[in-house]
Design a protein around this motif. Structure first.
Motif, mmCIF file in Angstrom:
data_model
loop_
_atom_site.group_PDB
_atom_site.id
_atom_site.type_symbol
_atom_site.label_atom_id
_atom_site.label_comp_id
_atom_site.label_asym_id
_atom_site.label_seq_id
_atom_site.Cartn_x
_atom_site.Cartn_y
_atom_site.Cartn_z
ATOM 1 N N LYS A 17 46.235 64.595 56.610
ATOM 2 C CA LYS A 17 46.863 65.045 55.369
ATOM 3 C C LYS A 17 46.653 64.025 54.254
ATOM 4 O O LYS A 17 46.336 64.385 53.117
ATOM 5 C CB LYS A 17 48.363 65.285 55.606
ATOM 6 N N LEU A 18 46.801 62.732 54.565
ATOM 7 C CA LEU A 18 46.636 61.698 53.551
ATOM 8 C C LEU A 18 45.185 61.630 53.067
ATOM 9 O O LEU A 18 44.933 61.513 51.863
ATOM 10 C CB LEU A 18 47.081 60.346 54.114
ATOM 11 N N ILE A 19 44.251 61.714 53.993
ATOM 12 C CA ILE A 19 42.826 61.693 53.615
ATOM 13 C C ILE A 19 42.506 62.892 52.736
ATOM 14 O O ILE A 19 41.839 62.756 51.705
ATOM 15 C CB ILE A 19 41.930 61.640 54.878
ATOM 16 N N LYS A 20 42.999 64.068 53.113
ATOM 17 C CA LYS A 20 42.739 65.272 52.313
ATOM 18 C C LYS A 20 43.306 65.111 50.903
ATOM 19 O O LYS A 20 42.706 65.535 49.924
ATOM 20 C CB LYS A 20 43.350 66.497 52.988
ATOM 21 N N THR A 21 44.467 64.478 50.787
ATOM 22 C CA THR A 21 45.119 64.296 49.492
ATOM 23 C C THR A 21 44.361 63.308 48.606
ATOM 24 O O THR A 21 44.174 63.557 47.412
ATOM 25 C CB THR A 21 46.565 63.793 49.688
ATOM 26 N N PHE A 22 43.909 62.192 49.167
ATOM 27 C CA PHE A 22 43.393 61.098 48.348
ATOM 28 C C PHE A 22 41.879 60.922 48.325
ATOM 29 O O PHE A 22 41.368 60.356 47.357
ATOM 30 C CB PHE A 22 44.016 59.768 48.804
ATOM 31 N N ALA A 23 41.150 61.309 49.363
ATOM 32 C CA ALA A 23 39.729 60.954 49.452
ATOM 33 C C ALA A 23 38.959 61.377 48.205
ATOM 34 O O ALA A 23 39.105 62.489 47.712
ATOM 35 C CB ALA A 23 39.108 61.574 50.697
ATOM 36 N N GLY A 24 38.173 60.447 47.683
ATOM 37 C CA GLY A 24 37.334 60.721 46.530
ATOM 38 C C GLY A 24 37.463 59.644 45.468
ATOM 39 O O GLY A 24 38.117 58.621 45.652
ATOM 40 N N ALA A 48 39.622 54.351 40.738
ATOM 41 C CA ALA A 48 40.010 54.132 42.136
ATOM 42 C C ALA A 48 39.139 55.015 43.009
ATOM 43 O O ALA A 48 38.810 56.138 42.636
ATOM 44 C CB ALA A 48 41.480 54.482 42.339
ATOM 45 N N THR A 49 38.790 54.482 44.168
ATOM 46 C CA THR A 49 38.054 55.257 45.161
ATOM 47 C C THR A 49 38.799 55.151 46.474
ATOM 48 O O THR A 49 39.138 54.049 46.919
ATOM 49 C CB THR A 49 36.613 54.722 45.330
ATOM 50 N N PHE A 50 39.101 56.309 47.066
ATOM 51 C CA PHE A 50 39.755 56.376 48.372
ATOM 52 C C PHE A 50 38.753 56.919 49.370
ATOM 53 O O PHE A 50 38.136 57.960 49.122
ATOM 54 C CB PHE A 50 40.957 57.330 48.333
ATOM 55 N N THR A 51 38.566 56.212 50.486
ATOM 56 C CA THR A 51 37.661 56.676 51.540
ATOM 57 C C THR A 51 38.378 56.618 52.883
ATOM 58 O O THR A 51 39.248 55.769 53.089
ATOM 59 C CB THR A 51 36.394 55.789 51.610
ATOM 60 N N PRO A 52 38.000 57.509 53.807
ATOM 61 C CA PRO A 52 38.563 57.397 55.155
ATOM 62 C C PRO A 52 38.106 56.083 55.782
ATOM 63 O O PRO A 52 36.952 55.679 55.615
ATOM 64 C CB PRO A 52 37.971 58.586 55.904
ATOM 65 N N GLY A 53 39.010 55.429 56.492
ATOM 66 C CA GLY A 53 38.651 54.215 57.213
ATOM 67 C C GLY A 53 37.933 54.576 58.507
ATOM 68 O O GLY A 53 37.698 55.754 58.799
ATOM 69 N N GLU A 61 41.558 52.103 49.835
ATOM 70 C CA GLU A 61 41.496 52.264 48.378
ATOM 71 C C GLU A 61 40.886 51.021 47.754
ATOM 72 O O GLU A 61 41.260 49.903 48.086
ATOM 73 C CB GLU A 61 42.891 52.463 47.779
ATOM 74 N N ASN A 62 39.949 51.231 46.833
ATOM 75 C CA ASN A 62 39.428 50.173 45.979
ATOM 76 C C ASN A 62 39.784 50.567 44.550
ATOM 77 O O ASN A 62 39.466 51.669 44.105
ATOM 78 C CB ASN A 62 37.914 50.014 46.142
ATOM 79 N N ALA A 170 37.716 62.247 39.490
ATOM 80 C CA ALA A 170 36.485 62.120 38.703
ATOM 81 C C ALA A 170 35.610 63.352 38.945
ATOM 82 O O ALA A 170 35.672 63.970 40.010
ATOM 83 C CB ALA A 170 35.737 60.850 39.096
ATOM 84 N N ASN A 171 34.828 63.652 37.955
ATOM 85 C CA ASN A 171 33.908 64.795 38.037
ATOM 86 C C ASN A 171 34.640 66.120 38.221
ATOM 87 O O ASN A 171 34.079 67.056 38.763
ATOM 88 C CB ASN A 171 32.873 64.606 39.151
ATOM 89 N N THR A 172 35.906 66.185 37.776
ATOM 90 C CA THR A 172 36.627 67.447 37.804
ATOM 91 C C THR A 172 36.126 68.285 36.638
ATOM 92 O O THR A 172 36.099 67.796 35.508
ATOM 93 C CB THR A 172 38.145 67.213 37.658
ATOM 94 N N PRO A 173 35.705 69.508 36.898
ATOM 95 C CA PRO A 173 35.216 70.325 35.775
ATOM 96 C C PRO A 173 36.325 70.507 34.734
ATOM 97 O O PRO A 173 37.472 70.746 35.082
ATOM 98 C CB PRO A 173 34.865 71.665 36.417
ATOM 99 N N ALA A 174 35.944 70.362 33.486
ATOM 100 C CA ALA A 174 36.912 70.552 32.404
ATOM 101 C C ALA A 174 37.235 72.040 32.288
ATOM 102 O O ALA A 174 36.425 72.892 32.658
ATOM 103 C CB ALA A 174 36.325 70.031 31.096
ATOM 104 N N ALA A 175 38.394 72.323 31.772
ATOM 105 C CA ALA A 175 38.764 73.729 31.555
ATOM 106 C C ALA A 175 37.792 74.309 30.524
ATOM 107 O O ALA A 175 37.390 73.635 29.585
ATOM 108 C CB ALA A 175 40.189 73.807 31.038
ATOM 109 N N PRO A 176 37.396 75.572 30.708
ATOM 110 C CA PRO A 176 36.449 76.145 29.759
ATOM 111 C C PRO A 176 37.053 76.185 28.350
ATOM 112 O O PRO A 176 38.223 76.477 28.184
ATOM 113 C CB PRO A 176 36.197 77.558 30.285
ATOM 114 N N ALA A 177 36.218 75.852 27.380
ATOM 115 C CA ALA A 177 36.675 75.884 25.991
ATOM 116 C C ALA A 177 36.867 77.343 25.575
ATOM 117 O O ALA A 177 36.155 78.231 26.033
ATOM 118 C CB ALA A 177 35.640 75.215 25.089
ATOM 119 N N ALA A 178 37.843 77.534 24.714
ATOM 120 C CA ALA A 178 38.081 78.899 24.229
ATOM 121 C C ALA A 178 36.864 79.352 23.440
ATOM 122 O O ALA A 178 36.292 78.592 22.660
ATOM 123 C CB ALA A 178 39.318 78.914 23.359
#
Length: 182
Positions: A17-24, A48-53, A61-62, A170-178
């Motif tokens: 659950k924690l990895i699913k929440t934070f990884a990336g 910040a970058t979260f990776t599975p150990g 986390e770095n 990061a790299n989350t697509p922005a909401a489409p502009a009106a």
């Protein structure tokens, strides 16, 4: 963690659950309240970058500050490294945090748990010769954002918010502009 046929542990449901929440990879915006570390408060941007150990048995986390927005006179940038794991014996997450602003270099944290949709942890530590309680909470958790708030208290005094960090994936697509209509 449960053991496999070869005796190697598998990640607990809590770690999954924690990895699913934070990884990336995340971008961050920090807001520091006026206090002993930043008398006038301050703002910063970072990442910040979260990776599975190893084996998915922990999360690593770095974290680093990339730009002090205010005050411009802040000394150097902040960098930290954390490891979080599930401690089945105490039924809580445990952690180790190391950074370039801590006189001890690293510190083992206290118990951290999910409380509903919030992750809350407390740690007793010593700062400037006084025993202090640190409370950290991750709130407003969505797949693409979350907020971390840190509070400090000491000598039986009330907890006071000292920092808020808003994480955005990061790299989350922005909401489409009106669309503009002619």
């Amino acid at each position: 963690p449960a053991a496999t046929d070869m005796g190697m542990p598998k990640p607990s449901p809590e770690m999954q659950k924690l990895i699913k929440t934070f990884a990336g990879k995340w971008t961050t915006v920090e807001k520091h309240e006026p206090g002993p570390f930043m008398p006038n408060g301050g703002e910063a941007r970072g990442e910040a970058t979260f990776t599975p150990g190893p084996g998915g048995l922990s999360v690593i986390e770095n974290y680093r500050t990339l730009q002090m927005v205010q005050p411009q006179t802040a000394k150097g940038s902040f960098a930290g490294h954390g490891v979080i794991w599930w401690d089945g014996k105490s039924n809580a997450y445990r952690g180790l945090w190391c950074d370039n602003a801590s006189p001890m270099g690293c510190e083992v944290g206290g118990a951290t748990k999910w409380e509903g949709d919030t992750i809350v942890g407390t740690t007793e530590t010593e700062m400037m010769g006084k025993k202090m309680l640190i409370k950290g909470a991750y709130t407003n958790i969505t797949p693409n954002s979350l907020t971390y708030t840190m509070e400090l208290g000491g000598d039986g005094g009330a907890m006071k918010k000292v920092m808020t960090i808003v994480y955005t994936r990061a790299n989350t697509p922005a909401a489409p502009a009106a669309e503009k209509k002619p």
